[in-house]
Design an enzyme around this catalytic site. Structure first.
Site, PDB file in Angstrom:
ATOM      1  N   ALA A   1       0.836  -1.206   0.000  1.00 20.21           N
ATOM      2  CA  ALA A   1       0.000   0.000   0.000  1.00 20.21           C
ATOM      3  C   ALA A   1       0.865   1.248   0.000  1.00 20.21           C
ATOM      4  O   ALA A   1       1.990   1.236   0.495  1.00 20.21           O
ATOM      5  CB  ALA A   1      -0.930   0.004   1.214  1.00 20.21           C
ATOM      6  N   ASP A   2       0.311   2.309  -0.556  1.00 19.20           N
ATOM      7  CA  ASP A   2       0.965   3.608  -0.485  1.00 19.20           C
ATOM      8  C   ASP A   2      -0.116   4.669  -0.280  1.00 19.20           C
ATOM      9  O   ASP A   2      -1.175   4.602  -0.904  1.00 19.20           O
ATOM     10  CB  ASP A   2       1.753   3.911  -1.761  1.00 19.20           C
ATOM     11  CG  ASP A   2       2.741   5.043  -1.529  1.00 19.20           C
ATOM     12  OD1 ASP A   2       3.797   4.782  -0.911  1.00 19.20           O
ATOM     13  OD2 ASP A   2       2.453   6.185  -1.918  1.00 19.20           O
ATOM     14  N   THR A   3       0.162   5.595   0.618  1.00 25.51           N
ATOM     15  CA  THR A   3      -0.790   6.658   0.951  1.00 25.51           C
ATOM     16  C   THR A   3      -0.166   8.005   0.642  1.00 25.51           C
ATOM     17  O   THR A   3       0.979   8.260   1.025  1.00 25.51           O
ATOM     18  CB  THR A   3      -1.163   6.604   2.451  1.00 25.51           C
ATOM     19  OG1 THR A   3      -1.711   5.315   2.734  1.00 25.51           O
ATOM     20  CG2 THR A   3      -2.174   7.679   2.821  1.00 25.51           C
TER      21      THR A   3
END
Length: 190
Positions: free
Chosen positions: A72-74
């Site tokens: 995941a990347d935010t």
């Protein structure tokens, strides 16, 4: 469902998976994020999530381990500009001043990769966050006491004191770093 691996060292992401009652292992991705892009695109953040998951999936594949890897990347976006993690205190101060009294959005892209087949699914979630007018004293209080220097946009939604956030439109766990509904959907598809 087989073995699940979270390809992230984020304690916040691990906490969300625990709340989902998933049995998983943590193997942090060593993918080096090239946060050189400043203009927002879903393609950019989805590639980051995919590459993080792929790094771990390739290692597991070499060891003959069958699993689904979650990467995941935010990112935090204001005025179509990506706000990454602050370089220092002054940078964090500038970021929070930019967000003060305005609505920005947070995008988390989630990638799930099957280590055996390298089949994958990617999906992004977007949440809109509106801050109160914060003022210099409130911003400095937050920076001095919570030290959010490892967080995109220079804040962690789960630790902001009362009076900082005016409204949230969307999933709060997306802003924390892992949208549980997206994770459930992708794991079901895989």
């Amino acid at each position: 469902m087989g073995k699940i691996i979270l390809g992230s060292s984020s304690p916040r992401r691990a906490s969300i998976l625990k709340e989902m009652k998933l049995d998983f292992d943590v193997i942090p991705s060593e993918y080096d994020e090239p946060h050189t892009q400043t203009v927002f695109s879903y393609d950019f953040v989805e590639k980051l999530a995919y590459n993080k998951a792929l790094d771990v999936a390739q290692k597991m594949h070499k060891q003959g381990i069958e699993a689904l890897v979650i990467g995941a990347d935010t990112i935090v976006v204001t005025d179509n500009q990506i706000l990454g993690k602050p370089q220092n205190y002054q940078d964090a101060l500038c970021m929070l001043n930019r967000l003060s009294g305005k609505t920005h959005f947070v995008v988390t892209s989630v990638a799930v990769i099957n280590c055996a087949s390298f089949e994958y699914k990617i999906k992004s979630d977007t949440t809109y966050v509106t801050f109160e007018n914060l003022g210099e004293d409130k911003i400095k209080f937050y920076l001095d006491n919570f030290k959010p220097f490892d967080k995109a946009g220079s804040y962690g939604i789960q630790e902001l004191p009362d009076g900082y956030v005016k409204s949230i439109d969307g999933q709060i766990d997306n802003v924390i770093g892992l949208p549980s509904k997206v994770v459930e959907e992708l794991l079901a598809q895989m």
